[in-house]
Each structure stands twice: as structure tokens, then as C-alpha cells.
Design a protein around this motif. Structure first.
Motif, PDB file in Angstrom:
ATOM      1  N   LYS A  42       0.967  -1.241   0.003  1.00  0.00           N
ATOM      2  CA  LYS A  42      -0.036   0.066   0.054  1.00  0.00           C
ATOM      3  C   LYS A  42       0.776   1.390  -0.020  1.00  0.00           C
ATOM      4  O   LYS A  42       1.952   1.312   0.440  1.00  0.00           O
ATOM      5  N   ALA A  43       0.277   2.198  -0.832  1.00  0.00           N
ATOM      6  CA  ALA A  43       0.940   3.544  -0.813  1.00  0.00           C
ATOM      7  C   ALA A  43       0.110   4.342  -0.193  1.00  0.00           C
ATOM      8  O   ALA A  43      -1.360   4.483  -0.785  1.00  0.00           O
ATOM      9  N   LEU A  44       0.563   5.458   0.563  1.00  0.00           N
ATOM     10  CA  LEU A  44      -0.339   6.725   0.927  1.00  0.00           C
ATOM     11  C   LEU A  44      -0.157   7.930   0.034  1.00  0.00           C
ATOM     12  O   LEU A  44       0.948   8.138  -0.088  1.00  0.00           O
ATOM     13  N   THR A  45      -1.273   8.575  -0.299  1.00  0.00           N
ATOM     14  CA  THR A  45      -1.149   9.776  -1.215  1.00  0.00           C
ATOM     15  C   THR A  45      -2.070  10.658  -0.926  1.00  0.00           C
ATOM     16  O   THR A  45      -3.108  10.364  -0.465  1.00  0.00           O
ATOM     17  N   HIS A  46      -1.895  11.990  -1.399  1.00  0.00           N
ATOM     18  CA  HIS A  46      -2.783  13.115  -1.492  1.00  0.00           C
ATOM     19  C   HIS A  46      -2.288  14.279  -2.128  1.00  0.00           C
ATOM     20  O   HIS A  46      -1.038  14.579  -2.267  1.00  0.00           O
ATOM     21  N   GLY A  47      -3.006  14.958  -2.662  1.00  0.00           N
ATOM     22  CA  GLY A  47      -2.621  16.292  -3.374  1.00  0.00           C
ATOM     23  C   GLY A  47      -3.156  17.465  -2.359  1.00  0.00           C
ATOM     24  O   GLY A  47      -4.443  17.381  -2.150  1.00  0.00           O
ATOM     25  N   LEU A  92       3.813   8.336   0.233  1.00  0.00           N
ATOM     26  CA  LEU A  92       4.415   7.497   1.038  1.00  0.00           C
ATOM     27  C   LEU A  92       4.197   5.852   0.997  1.00  0.00           C
ATOM     28  O   LEU A  92       3.261   5.316   0.439  1.00  0.00           O
ATOM     29  N   ALA A  93       5.617   5.441   1.068  1.00  0.00           N
ATOM     30  CA  ALA A  93       5.344   3.855   1.087  1.00  0.00           C
ATOM     31  C   ALA A  93       5.865   3.271   2.545  1.00  0.00           C
ATOM     32  O   ALA A  93       6.934   2.963   2.628  1.00  0.00           O
ATOM     33  N   PRO A  94       4.769   3.022   3.188  1.00  0.00           N
ATOM     34  CA  PRO A  94       5.211   2.483   4.583  1.00  0.00           C
ATOM     35  C   PRO A  94       5.996   1.368   4.698  1.00  0.00           C
ATOM     36  O   PRO A  94       6.918   1.142   5.642  1.00  0.00           O
ATOM     37  N   GLU A  95       5.689   0.386   3.807  1.00  0.00           N
ATOM     38  CA  GLU A  95       6.406  -0.924   3.723  1.00  0.00           C
ATOM     39  C   GLU A  95       8.073  -0.887   3.419  1.00  0.00           C
ATOM     40  O   GLU A  95       8.682  -1.360   3.759  1.00  0.00           O
ATOM     41  N   ARG A  96       8.316   0.331   2.963  1.00  0.00           N
ATOM     42  CA  ARG A  96       9.841   0.836   2.383  1.00  0.00           C
ATOM     43  C   ARG A  96      10.436   1.952   3.174  1.00  0.00           C
ATOM     44  O   ARG A  96      11.496   2.193   2.792  1.00  0.00           O
ATOM     45  N   ASP A  97       9.742   2.317   4.157  1.00  0.00           N
ATOM     46  CA  ASP A  97      10.281   3.571   5.109  1.00  0.00           C
ATOM     47  C   ASP A  97      10.681   4.822   4.013  1.00  0.00           C
ATOM     48  O   ASP A  97      11.501   5.052   4.037  1.00  0.00           O
ATOM     49  N   PHE A  98       9.708   5.005   2.879  1.00  0.00           N
ATOM     50  CA  PHE A  98      10.192   5.893   1.850  1.00  0.00           C
ATOM     51  C   PHE A  98       8.951   7.127   1.809  1.00  0.00           C
ATOM     52  O   PHE A  98       7.699   6.615   2.022  1.00  0.00           O
TER      53      PHE A  98
END
Length: 367
Positions: free
Chosen positions: A314-319, A331-337
Motif C-alpha cells: 500500500k502507498a498513501l498519497t494526497h494532493g 508514502l510507502a510505509p513498507e519501504r520507509d520511503f
């Protein structure tokens, strides 16, 4: 690379959260190249890798027609990226026991007259855009919002009262419509249970604990000065700091925050790492904030949740945009990125360049 397909609906640094100095890659040349041949006044970006500020930079000018260059520390208006911050504030107050996710408008704002269809709408639904409020504010009410003066919380309360007197667009919990009004009413509920203005709560409970010293509200520049970037309309015309440089104060909880990209990186790092202790104490609070409520829209509480291969899940995003600025968070929580990109011009002009930059940074900094 598939990055963002929904926004239209919507140097040297410190290791973030640490006192350990770390060299951060300078992104200025990349951003400068992207500006060439475009109508964008400026771009600013930051990248978080393994919880640290890995890259940062800015290029361009603060104002079209003025040669004053932006800096990596300049502040950019982040529009609706404010929404997840308001949702985070709600989570803080839920942990404090002052309100619940399922607290209803009727319970918290019982003194305000409202249509029956709104009484059972919950805080969670307001933050997920499923509470029944419309995207568009009726023109007469919008005109009143522009004319409001005085204490900010009082402006929001009056705006909420006017909107609650309108018929809902749909039954709460049974539809979805992106709505700044819903976030405003949520903000009024948070003000009601604390007795403090939303702006004060944001500074005290979110910005200061995260070390976001640059964070503030509305346009970042001072009136009559080019001491920070100015916003620009679709026509590329700069908008002077002042009353017309942002949306009405009445809808502040939906999108009036400004900050530097390094401070926005501090914020997205906090969400990506689900960092407990300073602001939120319970990991479950992050789970609630990141859990999809509106399934068809993949919308959680101030975040869009999408599957991306590069995120390994899962990625989190917003504009965010107020029509004169544009920001996107990934945001890529699984990759700390995480990566954040901003420009001081309307989203319709900035969306494609910002997407391209985000894609390039993801390809560069993710193995």
C-alpha cells in the motif's frame, strides 16, 4: 511509472527527528531542468529514505516577474494535504478521550440547528468524505464565507451552521463526495471539545511536537513583500499576499497550511514510520487513519490508499491546491520511503511536472 491519477479531484539537512547531521542530496538541478520550458515559477521537493532526509532542493523564483530565487527552506502552501493533518489532530483528541471516531455532529454540536440528515453523521465519516456534505458550497454561503471577519473559530462555527441548514447530498455513510465543508465541520467539533481554535491546536499538538517550525496558515509571504513564494493562478499571474491569496478562513481545516518541504517531510515520515510517542501514543491510531473507509474511492482519513509495485504494498498519497499552489505527498510505509513535491502555481499547471518529479525520485531512491 504510475504515480498520481487523482489529484485533479483533489543541500545540507538534519536527520529528521534526530540531532545527527546528515548530508542530503541536492535536488536543485533536477528541479531546475524541469522548470525549463514550463510555466511553473518554482518547484521544491524532499525525499525520505529509511526515516532520514535523503534529498532536498528547490529551483525557480518566488514570484513571476521578480528575480528573487526560492530556497530549499522556503514555505509552500500545501492545500488539501492539510486534511490528513486535521485527521491526525482528531486522532490525538480521540486518544485523549475528548471525542470518539463515532461521535456524531448532533452529539458534539447539539446547540447548532441542523437538518436531521446530518445529526447522525460521525467524525470518521466527515474525515472520509462520507457524511453527506456536498463538494460545492452554495454561492450565497460561499459569499458570506468570503466576507467573514473576526475570531477564526467563530467564522468556522457560523459557516458550519449555515451548511448544516442545507439538505444533505446523500444519506451519511451511503455515498462519497469530496468536501471541504465536511472537514470544516470536523474542525468545529474538535474546537468544541477542547475550547481552543483549530490553529492553536495544530500548533500545540502537531507542529511543535514534530519540530515543524516553519508551519503556519494561509499564504506564507508578508503583504507587500517577496520574503516567501507567492501563489500563481492558472494564467501564471502572481497573487499578492492578502485576503484573496487563499480560500476563506472558514474552511481552514480543509486546506490552509503552509510549511517548508523539510517540515512536510517530517510530517510524512511520522506517518510512514507510524511513529508513536511524541504525537500519537497508540499504533492503532495510525491504523485507523490509514484504513480505507470509502471503498470505491480508496479513501481513508485524509489519505488516498493505493496499491503500487514500487511501494511493495500500500502507498498513501494526497494532493493539495487552493488554485494558486500545488503539493503532492507519496508514502510507502513498507519501504520507509516518502517523497513530497510542491509548486507555487495552480494544480492544473503543476500536476504533470510534479508527477514526473515524483516518479524520477522514486526510481532514483528506491532499489
Amino acid at each position: 511509472m504510475k504515480i498520481q491519477n487523482w489529484v485533479g479531484v483533489l543541500c545540507v539537512g538534519l536527520a529528521i527527528g534526530s540531532s545527527v547531521a546528515q548530508e542530503a542530496d541536492d535536488l536543485s538541478e533536477l528541479l531546475k531542468n524541469k522548470l525549463e520550458g514550463s510555466h511553473l515559477p518554482a518547484l521544491s521537493a524532499a525525499v525520505i529514505v529509511d526515516g532520514k532526509l535523503k534529498a532536498q532542493g528547490a529551483a525557480g523564483v518566488r514570484k513571476k516577474g521578480d528575480e528573487t530565487a526560492v530556497t530549499a527552506n522556503d514555505k509552500f502552501h500545501i492545500g488539501s494535504c492539510t486534511k490528513s493533518m486535521t485527521a491526525t489532530l482528531a486522532a490525538i483528541l480521540v486518544e485523549d478521550g475528548l471525542i470518539e471516531w463515532d461521535s456524531t455532529i448532533g452529539e458534539v454540536l447539539e446547540e447548532l440547528p441542523m437538518k436531521e440528515g446530518y445529526r447522525d453523521a460521525t467524525l470518521r465519516q466527515l474525515l472520509a468524505h462520507t457524511a453527506g456534505f456536498p463538494t460545492q458550497v452554495p454561492p450565497p454561503i460561499w459569499m458570506v464565507a468570503w466576507q467573514m471577519k473576526g475570531e477564526l473559530a467563530a467564522q468556522r462555527r457560523l459557516f458550519a451552521k449555515l451548511m448544516l441548514d442545507q439538505e444533505p447530498s446523500y444519506q451519511s455513510g451511503e455515498g462519497w463526495e469530496y468536501s471541504n465543508t465536511g472537514y470544516t465541520v470536523a474542525g468545529v467539533m474538535l474546537e468544541e471539545v477542547t475550547g481552543k481554535a483549530w490553529e492553536d491546536l495544530m500548533q500545540e499538538r502537531l507542529f511543535k511536537p514534530l519540530g515543524m517550525k516553519s508551519a503556519g496558515f494561509r499564504e506564507p509571504a508578508s503583504e507587500g513583500k517577496v520574503d516567501q513564494p507567492w501563489g500563481h493562478h492558472l494564467s501564471t499571474k502572481p497573487e499578492p499576499p492578502g485576503r484573496k491569496a487563499d480560500n476563506p478562513n472558514a474552511i481552514a481545516p480543509a486546506g490552509v497550511v503552509h510549511c517548508s518541504m523539510e517540515d512536510l517531510a517530517r510530517y510524512v515520515r511520522f506517518h510512514s514510520l507510524k511513529e508513536t510517542g511524541t504525537v500519537l501514543k497508540q499504533a492503532e491510531s495510525f491504523d485507523t487513519l490509514h484504513e480505507v473507509v470509502a471503498e470505491k474511492e480508496n479513501y481513508a482519513l485524509g489519505w488516498k490508499v493505493v496499491d503500487r509495485g514500487w511501494a511493495k504494498g500500500k502507498a498513501l498519497t494526497h494532493g493539495g491546491s487552493n488554485g494558486m499552489w500545488a503539493t503532492v505527498m507519496w508514502l510507502a510505509p513498507e519501504r520507509d520511503f516518502a517523497v513530497v513535491v510542491s509548486s507555487n502555481i495552480a494544480m492544473s499547471v503543476a500536476a504533470k511536472p510534479m508527477d514526473d518529479i515524483a516518479a524520477a525520485l522514486i526510481e532514483t531512491y528506491l532499489d
